[in-house]
Design a protein around this motif. Structure first.
Motif, PDB file in Angstrom:
ATOM      1  N   GLY A   1       0.750   3.625  -3.229  1.00  0.00           N
ATOM      2  CA  GLY A   1       0.337   5.004  -2.978  1.00  0.00           C
ATOM      3  C   GLY A   1       1.376   6.010  -3.433  1.00  0.00           C
TER       4      GLY A   1
ATOM      5  N   ASP B   1      -4.181   3.001   3.982  1.00  0.00           N
ATOM      6  CA  ASP B   1      -4.368   1.599   3.642  1.00  0.00           C
ATOM      7  C   ASP B   1      -3.315   0.700   4.285  1.00  0.00           C
TER       8      ASP B   1
ATOM      9  N   ALA C   1       0.828  -1.205   0.000  1.00  0.00           N
ATOM     10  CA  ALA C   1       0.000   0.000   0.000  1.00  0.00           C
ATOM     11  C   ALA C   1       0.861   1.253   0.000  1.00  0.00           C
TER      12      ALA C   1
ATOM     13  N   GLN D   1      -3.664   8.346   1.198  1.00  0.00           N
ATOM     14  CA  GLN D   1      -4.478   7.158   0.981  1.00  0.00           C
ATOM     15  C   GLN D   1      -3.649   5.894   1.122  1.00  0.00           C
ATOM     16  N   GLY D   2      -2.433   5.923   0.584  1.00  0.00           N
ATOM     17  CA  GLY D   2      -1.548   4.772   0.727  1.00  0.00           C
ATOM     18  C   GLY D   2      -1.199   4.508   2.175  1.00  0.00           C
TER      19      GLY D   2
ATOM     20  N   GLN E   1      -6.762  -0.043  -3.429  1.00  0.00           N
ATOM     21  CA  GLN E   1      -6.313   1.279  -3.866  1.00  0.00           C
ATOM     22  C   GLN E   1      -7.045   1.742  -5.124  1.00  0.00           C
TER      23      GLN E   1
END
Length: 422
Positions: A79, A368, A75, A364-365, A133
């Motif tokens: 990302g 996650d 992730a 976001q990465g 993702q």
């Protein structure tokens, strides 16, 4: 065509973006069908394969923990790569890595090498991270009032592959045996092929790149650069959205991982376990359009609270379900998938609505990663809990954890109300 330049429709820029958004969603839907099959096939037999190779129920939760740990590592990479090079490069690289991990699992099963199995499961986790993702890519160019629906469109596409994958566990196992490969490694042949096809679709057709287009448009349209927005300005929203997704992932993975083992230990066939997991995966993704609509209309905090209540019901039902009956377990796993769906869509909406565009892919990465770590924790501890206290105890623990979502959302709603954002 330049990957960063949207096609012109000859109308307004808004019309151009609408055309690009429809194309992007179409490509993402196709790739998610393939990746859903790759994801679900491995989930179905991962625990059983480990139990068979290691001869221990206590370690049967290890595969889920390993590929979710691999998902956490991936992730970050997906990302950051998406932020630097765009969604197309980041997502395609993630799926190719997942395909490589699938091949490693098959080789480990053939050579009966547990160490190779463990390493390959970590690499296989890249496919899981990338599958999740991809939902962010659907929202890059969506209007704020339709972001949750865009996310849900990408998620629901996983349903077809996700339902098909577990039901192919037995046929692919037969094919594997014909090729001299252990039966339980067969679904990983499907996973590798499916992830490779998803990477191909994205590499060829995800043009223009949604994140690169959104970044360029934002740079020219806004008078206030995102660099003026400090991380502390949106930290509360990131924390709330992360907590919702972390808790739903932890509960879902823990109970889901041990359900096939629980069924196997009570005399149910691989096909029956595959059917239950297929129902579960369908419930994870199929309700997405409705979830997205409800999230856009009523707000992510209310939908997050509904997630906690649904997961509570799933855990209680799983704990009370007779071990010799498939139907109650199927209903419990369906509720488990629905609760996860509600939490994922709502949590994603909180993150996407809170974080400025220039920091979005990186954040976001990172979010996650925490989601994947929680899944790894659930997967790795689930086998130990079942070995010591039983499947029902695991389900009750999951139900109680789900309840903690409610106070988190209560605090978030009060803060929004105080800030005039309710």
């Amino acid at each position: 065509m330049n990957s960063t330049t949207p096609p012109s429709t000859g109308d307004s820029p808004a019309a151009d973006i609408a055309v690009v958004q429809r194309r992007i969603l179409t490509v993402l839907v196709i790739s998610q069908i393939f990746s859903g099959a790759g994801l679900a096939a491995g989930i179905t037999v991962g625990a059983l394969l480990a139990q068979d190779m290691l001869g221990s129920t206590g370690l049967s939760g290890l595969p889920s923990g390993l590929f979710t740990a691999g998902s956490a590592l991936s992730a970050i990479a997906v990302g950051r790569l998406s932020g630097a090079r765009g969604r197309r490069v980041g997502l395609a690289a993630g799926y190719l890595t997942g395909a490589l991990g699938s091949a490693g699992v098959v080789l480990a099963a053939v050579t009966t090498q547990p160490v190779l199995l463990f390493v390959s499961l970590v690499i296989y986790g890249a496919g899981t991270a990338t599958n999740l993702q991809a939902r962010y890519a659907g929202a890059d160019l969506a209007k704020p009032a339709r972001r949750a629906r865009a996310v849900s469109t990408v998620l629901v596409a996983t349903t077809l592959g996700g339902v098909l994958g577990p039901n192919l566990a037995a046929p692919t196992g037969a094919i594997a045996e014909h090729l001299g490969i252990p039966h339980l490694a067969g679904p990983f042949l499907l996973s590798g092929t499916a992830y490779a096809l998803a990477a191909l679709v994205l590499s060829v057709w995800l043009r223009p790149d949604p994140l690169l287009v959104a970044t360029r448009r934002h740079a020219t349209d806004t008078a206030t650069p995102d660099t003026a927005v400090r991380p502390r300005d949106y930290r509360g929203g990131v924390l709330a959205g992360s907590l919702v997704m972390v808790l739903t992932q932890l509960v879902m993975v823990a109970i889901m991982t041990m359900t096939p083992v629980h069924m196997h230990d009570h005399g149910h066939s691989t096909a029956a376990a595959g059917m239950v997991i297929a129902i579960h995966v369908a419930a994870m993704y199929l309700p997405s359009p409705i979830t997205g609509l409800l999230t856009d209309r009523y707000g992510p905090s209310r939908i997050s609270a509904a997630s906690g209540i649904t997961l509570l019901a799933a855990g209680v039902l799983a704990a009370l379900a007779p071990a010799d009956s498939v139907a109650p377990l199927a209903v419990a796993l369906a509720l488990l998938g629905l609760g996860w769906n509600l939490g994922l869509v709502a949590g994603t909406a909180i993150i996407t609505n809170t974080v400025p565009l220039t920091a979005r892919a990186k954040t976001q990465g990172a979010v996650d990663v925490s989601v994947a770590i929680s899944g790894a924790t659930g997967g790795m501890t689930s086998g130990l809990i079942v070995a010591e206290a039983g499947y029902s105890a695991l389900a009750i623990i999951g139900a109680l954890l789900a309840l903690s979502i409610l106070p988190v959302m209560t605090v978030l709603r009060r803060r929004h109300a105080a800030a005039g954002q309710a």
